[in-house]
Each structure stands twice: as structure tokens, then as C-alpha cells.
Scaffold this motif. Sequence first.
Motif, mmCIF file in Angstrom:
data_model
loop_
_atom_site.group_PDB
_atom_site.id
_atom_site.type_symbol
_atom_site.label_atom_id
_atom_site.label_comp_id
_atom_site.label_asym_id
_atom_site.label_seq_id
_atom_site.Cartn_x
_atom_site.Cartn_y
_atom_site.Cartn_z
ATOM 1 N N LYS A 96 10.547 -6.944 -2.841
ATOM 2 C CA LYS A 96 11.205 -5.719 -3.293
ATOM 3 C C LYS A 96 10.227 -4.917 -4.127
ATOM 4 O O LYS A 96 9.162 -5.406 -4.516
ATOM 5 N N ALA A 97 10.577 -3.689 -4.395
ATOM 6 C CA ALA A 97 9.779 -2.822 -5.266
ATOM 7 C C ALA A 97 10.690 -2.326 -6.383
ATOM 8 O O ALA A 97 11.580 -1.509 -6.148
ATOM 9 N N ASP A 98 10.480 -2.850 -7.577
ATOM 10 C CA ASP A 98 11.303 -2.471 -8.725
ATOM 11 C C ASP A 98 10.739 -1.229 -9.395
ATOM 12 O O ASP A 98 9.523 -1.064 -9.530
ATOM 13 N N VAL A 99 11.638 -0.370 -9.857
ATOM 14 C CA VAL A 99 11.230 0.823 -10.594
ATOM 15 C C VAL A 99 10.937 0.437 -12.045
ATOM 16 O O VAL A 99 11.705 -0.296 -12.666
ATOM 17 N N VAL A 100 9.831 0.934 -12.569
ATOM 18 C CA VAL A 100 9.453 0.685 -13.963
ATOM 19 C C VAL A 100 9.869 1.900 -14.788
ATOM 20 O O VAL A 100 9.350 2.999 -14.585
ATOM 21 N N LEU A 160 0.832 -1.201 0.000
ATOM 22 C CA LEU A 160 0.000 0.000 0.000
ATOM 23 C C LEU A 160 0.871 1.256 0.000
ATOM 24 O O LEU A 160 0.537 2.256 -0.656
ATOM 25 N N ASP A 161 1.995 1.220 0.714
ATOM 26 C CA ASP A 161 2.928 2.348 0.719
ATOM 27 C C ASP A 161 3.493 2.598 -0.682
ATOM 28 O O ASP A 161 3.669 3.753 -1.093
ATOM 29 N N VAL A 162 3.783 1.519 -1.410
ATOM 30 C CA VAL A 162 4.305 1.649 -2.774
ATOM 31 C C VAL A 162 3.254 2.291 -3.679
ATOM 32 O O VAL A 162 3.543 3.232 -4.439
ATOM 33 N N LEU A 163 2.016 1.795 -3.599
ATOM 34 C CA LEU A 163 0.939 2.333 -4.429
ATOM 35 C C LEU A 163 0.649 3.796 -4.086
ATOM 36 O O LEU A 163 0.401 4.616 -4.979
ATOM 37 N N SER A 164 0.690 4.119 -2.803
ATOM 38 C CA SER A 164 0.425 5.498 -2.374
ATOM 39 C C SER A 164 1.463 6.450 -2.938
ATOM 40 O O SER A 164 1.127 7.566 -3.378
ATOM 41 N N ASN A 165 2.721 6.030 -2.944
ATOM 42 C CA ASN A 165 3.786 6.870 -3.496
ATOM 43 C C ASN A 165 3.598 7.061 -4.997
ATOM 44 O O ASN A 165 3.803 8.163 -5.530
ATOM 45 N N ASN A 166 3.202 5.991 -5.692
ATOM 46 C CA ASN A 166 2.937 6.113 -7.127
ATOM 47 C C ASN A 166 1.828 7.128 -7.395
ATOM 48 O O ASN A 166 1.962 8.018 -8.249
ATOM 49 N N GLN A 223 16.057 4.897 -6.154
ATOM 50 C CA GLN A 223 15.348 6.142 -5.884
ATOM 51 C C GLN A 223 15.932 6.831 -4.657
ATOM 52 O O GLN A 223 16.123 6.213 -3.612
ATOM 53 N N ALA A 224 16.204 8.142 -4.806
ATOM 54 C CA ALA A 224 16.831 8.896 -3.730
ATOM 55 C C ALA A 224 15.944 10.027 -3.220
ATOM 56 O O ALA A 224 16.378 10.835 -2.400
ATOM 57 N N GLY A 225 14.692 10.083 -3.686
ATOM 58 C CA GLY A 225 13.793 11.149 -3.267
ATOM 59 C C GLY A 225 13.911 12.361 -4.170
ATOM 60 O O GLY A 225 14.882 12.517 -4.921
ATOM 61 N N ASN A 226 12.912 13.239 -4.127
ATOM 62 C CA ASN A 226 12.874 14.461 -4.936
ATOM 63 C C ASN A 226 13.012 14.175 -6.429
ATOM 64 O O ASN A 226 13.614 14.956 -7.174
ATOM 65 N N ASN A 227 12.460 13.028 -6.877
ATOM 66 C CA ASN A 227 12.471 12.649 -8.287
ATOM 67 C C ASN A 227 13.887 12.435 -8.818
ATOM 68 O O ASN A 227 14.149 12.645 -10.010
ATOM 69 N N LYS A 263 7.176 4.979 -11.797
ATOM 70 C CA LYS A 263 6.443 4.228 -10.782
ATOM 71 C C LYS A 263 7.228 3.005 -10.327
ATOM 72 O O LYS A 263 8.159 2.545 -11.001
ATOM 73 N N SER A 264 6.826 2.457 -9.189
ATOM 74 C CA SER A 264 7.427 1.235 -8.649
ATOM 75 C C SER A 264 6.402 0.105 -8.700
ATOM 76 O O SER A 264 5.202 0.335 -8.574
ATOM 77 N N LYS A 265 6.918 -1.097 -8.878
ATOM 78 C CA LYS A 265 6.068 -2.283 -8.949
ATOM 79 C C LYS A 265 6.528 -3.275 -7.892
ATOM 80 O O LYS A 265 7.699 -3.631 -7.835
ATOM 81 N N GLY A 266 5.613 -3.717 -7.046
ATOM 82 C CA GLY A 266 5.950 -4.643 -5.975
ATOM 83 C C GLY A 266 6.144 -6.062 -6.477
ATOM 84 O O GLY A 266 5.432 -6.525 -7.372
#
Length: 233
Positions: free
Chosen positions: A69-73, A19-25, A162-166, A36-39
Motif C-alpha cells: 500500500k501507499a500511505d499518505v504522510v 516508482l509511480d508513487v515517487l513520481s507523483n510525489n 486521495q481523490a486527485g486535484n489535491n 506525499k505518499s510512502k510505500g
Amino acid sequence: MIKAYYTATNGAISSQNYLDVLSNNMANVQTEGFKKSKGEFSDLMYTNIRGPEGTDTELKSGSGSKLNKADVVFTQGAPYYTGRSTDFAITGEGFFAVQFEDENMYTRGGSFQITNIDDENYLMYQGGYVLNSEEEPIILENTDDIIDVGVVVFNNNQDLVQAGNNLFGIANEDAEYEMLENPKVMNGFLESSNVDISEEMVKLIQIQKSFQLNSSIIRTADEIEQTINSLRG
């Protein structure tokens, strides 16, 4: 019941993490160049179910799953026109390089700003210096200058984190990359986020139902355990 309790607890924790991953997306659906990230889930340990007289059977009992893990797409978002001379969108692979005090970072976000530092006009992003094709900070003599923005391509985008701030940092010290000589960059455009809000909403509904189901199992297992304990008393 103890088995059911812990299996459902593992499921609830996995649902919360996803849910945290989806919320960030979803929070970054309008962030230019956001990826976006994919769990990715994995099964926890299985154990054999004991048969008559303690013999093992071919039946196995699982212990739930976890968000491994959450991979970046890194799929590309659609470009859209802004008309601003300091906006850029990359067509195809690659990242803009941004220099900070400690290290270089990388981004697909191209909404840059001009900042005057020590009487020099620097092109900047999130407080860092945008680099040109020579890997040097971009200095503008005037706002009508043709801006030479550098584009870096990595052999494997999974070497980025990912390091934050895009922004992305390099996670693997052995990461291989190069500065493109003729990058495909659109000036006056920005790249949209690659988040599909309808797809994320469907996943959100699914994960909420999963969390509710696991929570119900936890409550039921706890009630049965309390009933058993009261009968023993």
C-alpha cells in the motif's frame, strides 16, 4: 530458474509501482498543501526448501515482495507568505472543507478563488465551494470581507483517501470528524508541499537500481532456461 524468474518479476513489478508513487510525489513538490505518499512493502509467500529424500529443512525460500500500500504522510509543510487575501494556511491539524455536487472533499491547499455565480461572490477551490465554520458555502459581499474559513479535524487521517486535484475524500463511512471552533489559520499564507526533493531523489536512485537488478536476473534466468531446453533437444 523458474523460481528466480518469477521472484525477480515480482520485484520488478514492485519497483515499477513504487516508482509511480515517487513520481507523483516529485511532480507535486510545488503544489501547495500537498501530502506525499510512502510505500509499504510486504513479503510474498515463503516455502520450505526440501532436503534429502524429500524432507523439509529449516531453510526457506521467498517469492519476492510487493508494494502492499501507499500511505499518505500528513506532516505539515512550511508556510510561506503570498499576501493574497484569498490564500490560507492551516497551522496544526485539520483540512479545509470543499463542497461539490455529490459530496464534501477536504484539502490542505488554501489557494482559493472568488467566482461570481448568480450575482453572488463565492470562495471556491478546484470548482467546489469552500465552506465556513457553519459548513455553509462562503459568500463575500466585497473583497475586503474578513473570510470565515472552516477547518475540519478527523480523529484518524487514515480515514481519508486521495481523490486527485489535491483533494481527499472519506474512505471510511464510520470516519469521525468535527469542525473546529477556533482554528489556527494564517491569512495571506500558503502551506508548502511536505515533499523533500532530496529524499525522493535518493529513493528514486535506490528503486531504479533495484529494478535494473531484477531485470538482469530475469534476463539471466531466461537465458539459462533456453540453454537447458536446447541441451534437452
